[in-house]
Design an enzyme around this catalytic site. Structure first.
Site, mmCIF file in Angstrom:
data_model
loop_
_atom_site.group_PDB
_atom_site.id
_atom_site.type_symbol
_atom_site.label_atom_id
_atom_site.label_comp_id
_atom_site.label_asym_id
_atom_site.label_seq_id
_atom_site.Cartn_x
_atom_site.Cartn_y
_atom_site.Cartn_z
ATOM 1 N N TYR A 25 40.644 6.047 12.065
ATOM 2 C CA TYR A 25 40.159 7.172 11.259
ATOM 3 C C TYR A 25 41.202 7.690 10.272
ATOM 4 O O TYR A 25 40.899 8.537 9.428
ATOM 5 C CB TYR A 25 39.692 8.317 12.160
ATOM 6 C CG TYR A 25 38.521 7.934 13.030
ATOM 7 C CD1 TYR A 25 37.247 7.792 12.493
ATOM 8 C CD2 TYR A 25 38.692 7.684 14.382
ATOM 9 C CE1 TYR A 25 36.170 7.417 13.289
ATOM 10 C CE2 TYR A 25 37.630 7.312 15.186
ATOM 11 C CZ TYR A 25 36.371 7.181 14.633
ATOM 12 O OH TYR A 25 35.315 6.811 15.414
ATOM 13 N N HIS A 30 36.879 12.279 6.493
ATOM 14 C CA HIS A 30 36.642 13.183 7.624
ATOM 15 C C HIS A 30 37.955 13.700 8.209
ATOM 16 O O HIS A 30 37.971 14.732 8.872
ATOM 17 C CB HIS A 30 35.840 12.441 8.699
ATOM 18 C CG HIS A 30 34.798 13.265 9.381
ATOM 19 N ND1 HIS A 30 34.194 14.379 8.831
ATOM 20 C CD2 HIS A 30 34.240 13.125 10.617
ATOM 21 C CE1 HIS A 30 33.311 14.874 9.681
ATOM 22 N NE2 HIS A 30 33.325 14.134 10.777
ATOM 23 N N ASN A 79 33.211 16.055 16.988
ATOM 24 C CA ASN A 79 32.031 16.688 17.582
ATOM 25 C C ASN A 79 32.356 17.630 18.730
ATOM 26 O O ASN A 79 31.523 18.455 19.096
ATOM 27 C CB ASN A 79 31.046 15.625 18.079
ATOM 28 C CG ASN A 79 30.486 14.789 16.953
ATOM 29 O OD1 ASN A 79 30.753 15.018 15.777
ATOM 30 N ND2 ASN A 79 29.708 13.798 17.312
ATOM 31 N N ASP A 104 36.955 18.868 6.028
ATOM 32 C CA ASP A 104 36.312 18.171 4.916
ATOM 33 C C ASP A 104 34.980 18.840 4.607
ATOM 34 O O ASP A 104 34.334 19.384 5.500
ATOM 35 C CB ASP A 104 36.102 16.701 5.262
ATOM 36 C CG ASP A 104 35.186 16.506 6.466
ATOM 37 O OD1 ASP A 104 35.509 17.031 7.553
ATOM 38 O OD2 ASP A 104 34.142 15.836 6.335
ATOM 39 N N ASN A 125 29.486 18.606 12.211
ATOM 40 C CA ASN A 125 29.512 18.663 13.665
ATOM 41 C C ASN A 125 30.760 19.334 14.227
ATOM 42 O O ASN A 125 30.708 19.956 15.287
ATOM 43 C CB ASN A 125 29.333 17.268 14.251
ATOM 44 C CG ASN A 125 27.923 16.756 14.034
ATOM 45 O OD1 ASN A 125 26.964 17.525 14.029
ATOM 46 N ND2 ASN A 125 27.794 15.459 13.835
#
Length: 190
Positions: A25, A30, A79, A104, A125
């Site tokens: 990631y 994100h 999340n 973001d 989320n």
């Protein structure tokens, strides 16, 4: 001894950078919250982060005589970020208006940065998890514009935010630096 408006806790602000843990990631849209928070840690010369509250936590001052901050990168995945932030906020006994979240924002064009208290969750989320665990969405936010794809298809939107920036490294670096400036102002100008 100076009494802190945070209720007498060891810090004035809890600054949270949202993102997902793991090298897959790194560098994605994100994870811009992680990038901005890391830039703040560098600017503020904070010590190496330690694992605490299901996240990476470091503490210090924004500068000589500046506000005391705890900077948290939740390691729960986006999340479930509230599972990290909620316990940290409770530990530091901070009111909600002393929690600053950097995240973001696809509803802002790339490069645009906005700071505000509260607001909608816009399907984010991480923000939903924070609202659930903190009891309200009325925390301070630095919204970092990463742009929206030309589609409302959830899979395309997800691929966009979980994808790497298409903009140049210089443009992304500038975005991170300006977002760090906005977060720094938010904690100092209070």
């Amino acid at each position: 001894m100076r009494l802190l408006r945070s209720g007498g806790g060891p810090v004035d602000w809890l600054v949270v950078g949202l993102g997902n843990p793991g090298s897959e990631y790194a560098g994605t849209r994100h994870n811009v919250g992680f990038e901005v928070a890391s830039e703040l840690a560098r600017r503020w010369d904070l010590p190496r982060a330690k694992t605490k509250f299901n996240g990476l936590l470091t503490q210090g001052r924004t500068g000589p005589g500046g506000p005391r901050v705890a900077l948290l990168l939740p390691q729960t995945y986006m999340n479930d970020a509230g599972r990290s932030v909620g316990p940290a906020r409770g530990h530091f006994k901070l009111p909600l208006d002393r929690v600053l979240v950097i995240h973001d924002e696809i509803d802002l064009p790339f490069g645009r940065i906005e700071t505000r208290v509260g607001g909608g969750l816009a399907g984010h989320n991480g923000l939903k998890s924070l609202k659930r665990e903190l009891g309200s969405g009325d925390f301070t936010r630095v919204r970092v514009g990463v742009g929206r794809p030309d589609s409302t298809d959830p899979e395309i939107v997800s691929a966009h935010v979980l994808g790497r920036f298409r903009e140049s490294k210089d443009e992304v670096r500038d975005l991170i630096e300006r977002a760090a400036d906005a977060a720094d102002r938010a904690v100092r100008e209070d």
